[in-house]
Design an enzyme around this catalytic site. Structure first.
Site, PDB file in Angstrom:
ATOM      1  N   ASP A  62      45.770 -28.217  23.715  1.00  0.00           N
ATOM      2  CA  ASP A  62      46.526 -26.973  23.665  1.00  0.00           C
ATOM      3  C   ASP A  62      47.891 -27.181  23.020  1.00  0.00           C
ATOM      4  O   ASP A  62      48.310 -28.315  22.775  1.00  0.00           O
ATOM      5  CB  ASP A  62      46.727 -26.421  25.081  1.00  0.00           C
ATOM      6  N   TYR A 124      43.129 -38.816  30.340  1.00  0.00           N
ATOM      7  CA  TYR A 124      44.407 -38.170  30.040  1.00  0.00           C
ATOM      8  C   TYR A 124      45.510 -38.830  30.861  1.00  0.00           C
ATOM      9  O   TYR A 124      45.292 -39.259  31.997  1.00  0.00           O
ATOM     10  CB  TYR A 124      44.376 -36.681  30.413  1.00  0.00           C
TER      11      TYR A 124
END
EC number: 5.4.99.12
Length: 275
Positions: A62, A124
């Site tokens: 994003d 992540y």
């Protein structure tokens, strides 16, 4: 050319390891305004090859989200050595995006390599600055929480998320994944001074899943909720039960895991965020 297929006999499938600072860009996926990482990478590929090349990535980040090692593939009939791809494409990229390595994958009749669908798991990092006063030097690079956080309580809460679960409570309403069921392999939470690092490893992630988990762990860490609350949130399977989506600034796509047969020159998960 289409990064989704490699049907042409003369076509070669090239894989890139791409690192980027997501702060200046509106995410990975191409948009009409051209202000995305994919747009800049494909423009650089065009300038280098004088051919239109379409890429496919392992995970669409994003706006504001960074990548230590995004994995991208595309098909081309051009013959270049791998270092030429790295140096040539980087010549046309802005300073916030860089190709770190390139590799050609062999044609496999049973399964052509795909950056997204060949991935076995993803990792992540979320870097959080925990101090009463914000740091201008970490703006866009780390999330910020001014209230003191209890690492032990967050670790206790995170344990409830391990294993295979329906993660609908941590799923964005815009998520297009076919199933909310994912397998969480590990969640590691470490503190060094005022920096807290969340490392989250799963087979795959839903849209905003990591940021929603981090936001909920912060609720536990600051005493708003007890560690057992996260188990209730998970069981509720509705987005309204979890904490609000946390800021994108500290989120880094760190590593995509593949079958060793593809022989990608990937790096180990990098620790320079701590330095």
């Amino acid at each position: 050319m289409n990064g989704e297929s490699g049907d042409a006999i003369t076509s070669r499938r090239i894989v890139l390891g791409v690192q980027y600072d997501g702060a200046p860009w509106q995410g990975w996926q191409t948009q009409l305004n051209g202000l995305t990482v994919q747009d800049k990478l494909e423009f650089a590929l065009y300038k280098f090859t004088q051919q239109t090349i379409t890429t496919a990535c392992a995970g669409r980040t994003d706006a504001g989200v960074h990548a230590l090692e995004q994995v991208v593939h595309f098909d081309t009939t051009l013959e270049r050595d791998m270092q030429s791809w790295v140096r040539g494409v980087n010549t046309f990229l802005p300073s916030s995006i860089a190709v770190r390595w390139a590799s050609e994958v062999a044609h496999d009749p049973a399964e052509n390599f795909h950056a997204r669908f060949s991935a076995r798991s993803r990792t992540y990092h979320y870097m959080l600055y925990n101090n009463p006063v914000r740091s201008p030097l970490l703006e866009g690079k780390a999330g910020w929480v001014f209230r003191a956080l209890d690492i032990a309580k967050m670790q206790e809460a995170a344990a409830h998320l391990l294993g295979q679960h329906d993660f609908s409570a941590f799923r964005s309403v815009q998520c297009q994944a076919k199933s909310p069921v994912k397998t969480m392999h590990a969640i590691k939470i470490e503190r060094r001074g005022d920096l807290i690092m969340f490392t989250v490893h799963a087979n795959a992630f839903l849209h905003h899943m990591v940021r929603n988990i981090v936001g909920s762990l912060i609720y536990v860490g600051n005493g708003t909720q007890a560690p057992s609350w996260l188990k209730e949130v998970l069981a509720g399977q509705e987005r309204k039960f979890a904490a609000p989506t946390f800021m994108p600034d500290g989120l880094y796509l760190a590593k995509i895991d593949y079958d060793p047969k593809w022989q990608l020159p990937q790096t180990e998960i990098q620790n320079f965020l701590w330095s």
